[in-house]
Design an enzyme around this catalytic site. Structure first.
Site, PDB file in Angstrom:
ATOM      1  N   GLY A  53      11.828 -16.789   3.780  1.00 43.02           N
ATOM      2  CA  GLY A  53      11.305 -16.895   5.154  1.00 43.02           C
ATOM      3  C   GLY A  53      12.775 -17.022   5.920  1.00 43.02           C
ATOM      4  N   CYS A  80      14.059 -17.764  -2.506  1.00 34.88           N
ATOM      5  CA  CYS A  80      14.887 -17.690  -1.418  1.00 34.88           C
ATOM      6  C   CYS A  80      14.353 -19.213  -0.832  1.00 34.88           C
ATOM      7  CB  CYS A  80      14.758 -16.615  -0.662  1.00 34.88           C
ATOM      8  SG  CYS A  80      15.926 -16.450   0.638  1.00 34.88           S
ATOM      9  N   TYR A  81      13.703 -18.928   0.340  1.00 35.57           N
ATOM     10  CA  TYR A  81      13.309 -20.019   0.984  1.00 35.57           C
ATOM     11  C   TYR A  81      12.488 -21.100   0.335  1.00 35.57           C
ATOM     12  CZ  TYR A  81      11.480 -23.117   5.172  1.00 35.57           C
ATOM     13  OH  TYR A  81      11.115 -23.996   5.627  1.00 35.57           O
ATOM     14  N   HIS A 167      16.005 -12.032  -4.045  1.00 39.88           N
ATOM     15  CA  HIS A 167      14.610 -11.471  -3.861  1.00 39.88           C
ATOM     16  C   HIS A 167      14.359 -10.690  -5.082  1.00 39.88           C
ATOM     17  CE1 HIS A 167      13.765 -13.002   0.192  1.00 39.88           C
ATOM     18  NE2 HIS A 167      15.014 -12.934   0.426  1.00 39.88           N
ATOM     19  N   GLU A 169      11.405  -9.413  -5.395  1.00 35.99           N
ATOM     20  CA  GLU A 169      10.309  -8.449  -5.159  1.00 35.99           C
ATOM     21  C   GLU A 169      10.679  -7.091  -4.666  1.00 35.99           C
ATOM     22  OE1 GLU A 169      11.034 -11.431  -1.503  1.00 35.99           O
ATOM     23  OE2 GLU A 169      11.087 -11.031  -3.606  1.00 35.99           O
ATOM     24  N   SER A 221     -16.002   7.382   9.652  1.00 35.50           N
ATOM     25  CA  SER A 221     -15.260   8.130  10.620  1.00 35.50           C
ATOM     26  C   SER A 221     -15.110   9.708  10.006  1.00 35.50           C
ATOM     27  CB  SER A 221     -13.897   7.500  11.007  1.00 35.50           C
ATOM     28  OG  SER A 221     -12.941   7.122   9.917  1.00 35.50           O
ATOM     29  N   GLY A 223     -12.806   9.456   7.464  1.00 32.45           N
ATOM     30  CA  GLY A 223     -11.769   8.896   6.648  1.00 32.45           C
ATOM     31  C   GLY A 223     -12.200   8.446   5.283  1.00 32.45           C
ATOM     32  N   VAL A 224     -10.685   8.283   4.471  1.00 34.27           N
ATOM     33  CA  VAL A 224     -10.851   7.715   3.107  1.00 34.27           C
ATOM     34  C   VAL A 224     -11.539   6.486   3.289  1.00 34.27           C
ATOM     35  CG1 VAL A 224      -9.618   7.105   1.085  1.00 34.27           C
ATOM     36  CG2 VAL A 224      -9.056   9.208   2.473  1.00 34.27           C
ATOM     37  N   ASP A 225     -11.011   5.608   4.112  1.00 36.62           N
ATOM     38  CA  ASP A 225     -11.388   4.079   4.077  1.00 36.62           C
ATOM     39  C   ASP A 225     -12.813   3.691   4.340  1.00 36.62           C
ATOM     40  OD1 ASP A 225      -8.730   3.795   3.822  1.00 36.62           O
ATOM     41  OD2 ASP A 225      -8.175   3.123   5.875  1.00 36.62           O
ATOM     42  N   THR A 227     -15.278   6.208   4.055  1.00 37.54           N
ATOM     43  CA  THR A 227     -16.062   6.922   3.074  1.00 37.54           C
ATOM     44  C   THR A 227     -16.063   6.068   1.604  1.00 37.54           C
ATOM     45  OG1 THR A 227     -15.390   8.840   4.000  1.00 37.54           O
ATOM     46  CG2 THR A 227     -16.313   8.966   1.805  1.00 37.54           C
ATOM     47  N   LYS A 365      -3.756   0.768   0.601  1.00 39.77           N
ATOM     48  CA  LYS A 365      -4.154   2.103   1.049  1.00 39.77           C
ATOM     49  C   LYS A 365      -4.204   2.984  -0.689  1.00 39.77           C
ATOM     50  CE  LYS A 365      -5.452   5.351   3.599  1.00 39.77           C
ATOM     51  NZ  LYS A 365      -6.445   5.175   4.700  1.00 39.77           N
TER      52      LYS A 365
END
Length: 509
Positions: A53, A80-81, A167, A169, A221, A223-225, A227, A365
Site C-alpha cells: 500500500g 511490502c506495507y 512484490h 505478485e 446482452s 455477450g459472454v458474461d 450468456t 474474465k
C-alpha cells in the site's frame, strides 16, 4: 473449500495477489483492511496475506492491522506495507528512506527456510517502497537481505508469520510463483481445490439453495458474461429462469438478432425480448459525463426489470453477470478506489426490490471464458469481443445521438471484419472502435470536410485488470482506416490508441 484471505491496503498490485493464488489452484479473495471479520467463516480460511500500500505505517491516519486476524490461527504473509505493519505491531522499527526504492533489486535469500525452499539464494526481485524495516521485533529472524544489508524478508516461524519487502505478485519477481507455492502448500498446507469444474458443482448447489422455487430474471446482452451466467443458472433451476433481452438502442450491428437466434437455436432457452431503445436514448439526451451515462443506464435497466418482472408472474430474484473486475473498478472490492461505475454494480439503487443473484462475481474474465467452455459454449463464441453493459454509450465520447450510433456501428463492424480477415481475432484480447468527440478538417473529393475522428483500441490482457496495446500490423491498420473513411459517413480521420492500462482504462469512458 480451503481459502486464502487477502487484506487490501491500497496497493495497485492487490488483484495480482488473488490471481497468483488462484492460478496455483487455491481460492483467494480480497477484503478491505477494516472489513468486519465476524462475517467470515473462519474454518475455511487457511492463510492470510497482507497487501502492499502507499501509506506509511508511522502516520497516525495510516491503515492499521486488525489484531483479530491472529484469532484465525493461520499462517500470515505480509507483502511490502503488510510486512511493515507486522514489524511495527510486534515492536519492530520502520523508518522512511531518503529515496524511494522502485524497480528490480538483487537480494540474498536464506533458502533453508520454508518460504524460500528450492529457490536460489541470490535472486532479482521487484521493489516499490519508501519505508523499510530497520529493527526486527523480538522472536523474528532475517530471511533475506539486500546487497547493502537492508532487511528484505523476515519470519517468526514458530508463529507462522512471514514478511517480504518486495512484490512477489508481479512478473518482475521471477521467483514469485515459487514463493507463493511455498507459502500455500508448505506453510498453510492447503489443498488444490479451486477449479472451474468444482466451481460449477458448488455454484449450482448454491444457486438452488438461494433460489429454492423462486423465479429469476436475468438481463442478457448476447455477450459472454450474461450468456455464461444464463447457462449456469439455467443448469441449476431450468425454466424458473427468465432471460430478458432489453434493447437499449446502443447495441452493435445486428446484435439483438444474433443473440435471440443463439439462445433459441443453440441453447433452446426462451428469451423475453423488449425494445426500450427510445426510453434509453431519450434519457441520455445531452448527457456527456460518462459516470452519469452509466448511472442512467443502470437505473433504467433496474426499472425495466421491475416492470417486466410483474408481467412474468412473481419474479423475486434479479440475476446479473457481474464479474470480480466490475466490483473492483466500481470501488466495491477491498479498499479500491472507484475507477468507473459498472451498470450492474454502481448503478443499482439501494432499494432494489429484488433479491440479488450474481453467480460470476468471484470470477475474472478469463475464468468466465473457461467456465463457458465447460458449459458447452463453442470457441468462436467464448472468444467473441467483450461488450460493456452500457453498450455504445461509453464508446461515444460526449453526447449521444442516433446519427453517432450509426456511425460507430458501421466503423466497429468494419474493424471486426478486417481483424478477422487478418486472422488476428484469436490473438487480440479485445478490440473495438470508439467515436471521439473530436472533429477535424479533412479533404474529400476536393471539398473541405469537418467530420468526426474514430479511435481504434486493441489490447492484450489476461483478466482485464492490466492491459497493453496490441501492435496491429501497419498494413491492417491502413486497410481499416481506408475502409472507415470511405464507407462510413461523417468520418474523415482514424486514430490508433496505444496507451496501456494503467494509466488508461480499456474502455474510453
Amino acid at each position: 473449500m480451503d481459502k486464502i484471505l487477502v487484506f487490501d491496503y491500497g496497493s495497485q498490485y492487490n488483484e495480482l495477489i488473488v490471481r497468483r493464488v488462484r492460478d496455483l489452484g487455491v481460492y483467494s479473495f480480497i477484503v478491505s483492511y477494516d472489513y468486519d471479520l465476524d462475517k467470515l467463516n473462519k474454518d475455511e480460511i487457511k492463510g492470510i496475506i497482507l497487501s502492499g500500500g502507499p501509506s506509511c505505517v508511522n502516520d497516525l491516519d495510516s491503515p492499521k492491522l486488525n489484531p483479530k486476524i491472529f484469532e484465525f490461527n493461520v499462517p500470515i504473509l505480509g507483502i511490502c506495507y503488510g510486512m511493515q505493519l507486522l514489524a511495527k505491531y510486534f515492536g519492530g522499527e520502520v523508518k522512511s528512506n531518503t529515496f524511494k526504492e522502485f524497480g528490480n533489486t538483487k537480494i540474498i535469500l536464506n533458502n533453508d527456510c520454508s518460504l524460500f525452499f528450492g529457490i536460489n539464494n541470490e535472486v532479482s526481485v521487484f521493489m516499490s517502497h519508501s519505508d523499510s524495516v530497520i529493527n526486527l521485533p523480538n522472536g523474528f529472524n532475517i530471511l533475506a537481505s539486500s546487497l547493502d544489508n537492508k532487511i528484505e524478508a523476515f519470519s517468526n516461524e514458530s508463529s507462522n508469520i512471514y514478511g517480504v519487502q518486495f512484490h512477489i505478485e508481479v512478473n518482475d519477481t521471477p521467483t514469485g510463483k515459487n514463493i507463493f507455492s511455498n507459502f500455500l502448500f508448505r506453510i498453510c498446507k492447503v489443498f488444490k481445490n479451486w477449479s472451474m469444474k468444482n466451481f460449477i458443482e458448488e455454484k449450482i448447489k448454491e444457486i438452488k439453495e438461494f433460489t429454492k422455487n423462486e423465479k429469476v430474471i436475468l438481463g442478457i446482452s448476447g455477450g459472454v458474461d450474461s450468456t455464461v451466467a444464463a447457462l449456469l443458472i439455467y443448469k441449476a433451476i431450468g425454466n424458473n429462469l427468465y432471460p430478458l433481452f432489453i434493447n437499449h438502442g446502443l447495441l452493435r450491428l445486428n446484435e439483438e438478432k444474433d443473440c435471440l437466434d443463439r439462445f433459441k437455436n443453440k441453447f433452446n432457452i426462451k428469451v423475453h425480448y423488449v425494445d426500450k431503445s427510445k426510453l434509453f436514448l431519450d434519457a441520455l439526451k445531452r448527457v456527456t459525463n460518462p459516470e452519469k451515462k452509466r448511472k442512467i443506464i443502470g437505473k433504467l435497466f433496474v426499472d425495466v426489470f421491475k416492470e417486466e418482472a410483474i408481467k412474468l408472474n412473481d419474479v423475486t430474484i434479479l440475476a446479473q453477470g457481474t464479474l470480480y473486475t466490475d466490483i473492483v473498478e466500481s470501488g466495491k472490492g477491498g479498499n479500491s478506489k472507484v475507477i468507473k461505475s459498472h451498470h450492474n454494480v454502481g448503478g443499482l439503487p439501494k432499494e432494489l426490490g429484488f433479491k440479488l443473484l450474481e453467480p460470476l462475481k468471484d470470477l475474472y474474465k478469463d475464468e468466465v471464458r473457461e467456465l463457458g467452455k465447460l458449459l458447452g459454449l463453442d470457441k468462436s463464441f467464448i472468444n467473441r469481443q467483450p461488450f460493456p453493459g452500457p453498450g455504445l454509450a461509453i464508446r461515444i465520447i460526449g453526447n449521444i445521438t442516433k446519427k453517432k450510433i450509426e456511425i460507430l456501428r458501421k466503423a466497429d463492424f468494419i474493424l471486426n471484419e478486417e481483424i478477422k480477415k487478418a486472422n488476428l481475432d484469436d490473438k487480440i484480447w479485445q478490440y473495438f472502435a470508439a467515436l471521439t468527440n473530436l472533429k477535424s478538417v479533412g479533404v474529400m473529393g476536393d471539398n473541405r470536410t469537418y467530420f468526426y475522428a474514430i479511435a481504434i483500441r486493441a489490447v492484450s490482457s489476461i483478466d482485464g485488470m492490466t492491459a497493453k496495446a496490441y501492435p496491429i500490423p501497419y498494413e491492417v491498420i491502413e486497410k481499416i482506416s481506408s475502409r472507415i473513411v470511405n464507407e462510413v459517413p461523417y468520418v474523415n480521420r482514424v486514430l490508433y490508441d496505444i496507451t496501456s492500462k494503467p494509466p488508461s482504462t480499456i474502455e474510453f469512458e
